[in-house]
Design a protein around this motif. Sequence first.
Motif, mmCIF file in Angstrom:
data_model
loop_
_atom_site.group_PDB
_atom_site.id
_atom_site.type_symbol
_atom_site.label_atom_id
_atom_site.label_comp_id
_atom_site.label_asym_id
_atom_site.label_seq_id
_atom_site.Cartn_x
_atom_site.Cartn_y
_atom_site.Cartn_z
ATOM 1 N N PRO A 39 0.745 -1.375 0.082
ATOM 2 C CA PRO A 39 -0.157 0.062 0.076
ATOM 3 C C PRO A 39 0.671 1.468 -0.002
ATOM 4 O O PRO A 39 0.424 2.325 -0.482
ATOM 5 C CB PRO A 39 -0.886 -0.097 1.169
ATOM 6 N N LYS A 40 2.232 1.288 0.641
ATOM 7 C CA LYS A 40 2.926 2.424 0.819
ATOM 8 C C LYS A 40 3.127 2.924 -0.705
ATOM 9 O O LYS A 40 3.182 3.994 -1.305
ATOM 10 C CB LYS A 40 3.974 2.628 1.804
ATOM 11 N N ALA A 41 3.726 1.986 -1.495
ATOM 12 C CA ALA A 41 4.308 1.918 -2.926
ATOM 13 C C ALA A 41 3.035 2.353 -3.859
ATOM 14 O O ALA A 41 3.015 3.255 -4.753
ATOM 15 C CB ALA A 41 4.795 0.713 -3.323
ATOM 16 N N PHE B 124 -0.131 6.665 -6.913
ATOM 17 C CA PHE B 124 -1.216 7.465 -6.838
ATOM 18 C C PHE B 124 -0.751 9.134 -6.764
ATOM 19 O O PHE B 124 -1.175 9.859 -7.726
ATOM 20 C CB PHE B 124 -2.345 7.329 -5.813
ATOM 21 N N ALA B 125 0.247 9.325 -6.047
ATOM 22 C CA ALA B 125 0.827 10.574 -5.903
ATOM 23 C C ALA B 125 1.754 11.083 -7.310
ATOM 24 O O ALA B 125 1.261 12.362 -7.663
ATOM 25 C CB ALA B 125 1.885 10.617 -4.574
ATOM 26 N N GLY C 23 -5.772 0.858 3.466
ATOM 27 C CA GLY C 23 -4.316 0.137 3.332
ATOM 28 C C GLY C 23 -3.250 0.542 4.398
ATOM 29 O O GLY C 23 -2.368 -0.229 4.461
ATOM 30 N N ALA C 24 -4.060 1.199 5.534
ATOM 31 C CA ALA C 24 -3.292 1.332 6.662
ATOM 32 C C ALA C 24 -1.865 1.926 6.556
ATOM 33 O O ALA C 24 -0.907 1.717 7.229
ATOM 34 C CB ALA C 24 -3.150 0.157 7.429
ATOM 35 N N VAL C 25 -1.965 2.934 5.604
ATOM 36 C CA VAL C 25 -0.535 3.555 5.327
ATOM 37 C C VAL C 25 -0.726 4.702 6.447
ATOM 38 O O VAL C 25 -1.712 5.228 6.672
ATOM 39 C CB VAL C 25 -0.400 4.398 4.000
#
Length: 217
Positions: free
Chosen positions: A67-69, A74-75, A113-115
Amino acid sequence: MGDFLSGKFITFEGGEGSGKSTQVRRLAETLRGKGIGVVETREPGGSPGAEMLRHVLLTGVAEALGPKAEALLFAAARDDHLRVTIRPALERGDWVICDRFADSTRVYQGIGGAVDVEFLGALQDLILQGLRPDLTLILDIPAELGLERAARRRGSQGRDAPDRFEKHPVAHHERLRQGFLDIAKAEPERCAVVDATADEDEVAAEIRQLVTERLAL
Ligand code: Z5A
């Protein structure tokens, strides 16, 4: 929104099947009828580079990265979209109506995603550089009803499989719904919640009224 941008920036947010795409089109028609230049766009996507990343994100190709990637992708898509499509349109004085934007990252990557919230906040600050929607319309619908609508639409398009973000159980989508409602509560001057269970014309009328009141149309 930044002072040098003369157009208005409206974002639509909410769960799957809440009617965002339908209402983006309806509002754009209304505004064009008043002689306003309108750019309809969407996220992820809205520029050639970002549409390429949309494919990577929605097919689930990037899911294995975590999820972090995905949040970084998305960014990256948003950065391109802002540079190529959104900022130039606002600088020309057009109004931009965007189907999903930064609140979707806060909800889908943050809650879904719990980021880490601070990581996402820092990323958004870097990408947005002070730009903020003038109005965010949050289309609220029980997750089950929204998913039914989305499934019906997929069926009518001959597309059976849900995408990377649709495939979760209803309870997960209800948590995301609550995430959007919490954002609206925390930022009432920017956000308005619209009852998306009403029929299409009623929803469009409520949105017209909100845009008229909030943006002094
Ligand atoms: N995502 C993310 O994780 N992080 C991010 O930062 C961003 C996005 C920006 C994009 O999906 C996915 O990317 C999304 C979050 C994630 N997750 N998912 N899935 P997308 O763009 O492909 O899809 P979506 O944004 O979820 O929207 P949608 O499913 O396409 O639905 P919608 O645009 O809200 O609804 P619609 O297409 O206008 O309407 C759906 C159906 O209902 C259609 O047949 C309409 O005719 C019908 N409809 C519309 N309004 C009504 C009313 N009022 N009554 C009855 N029927 C209606």
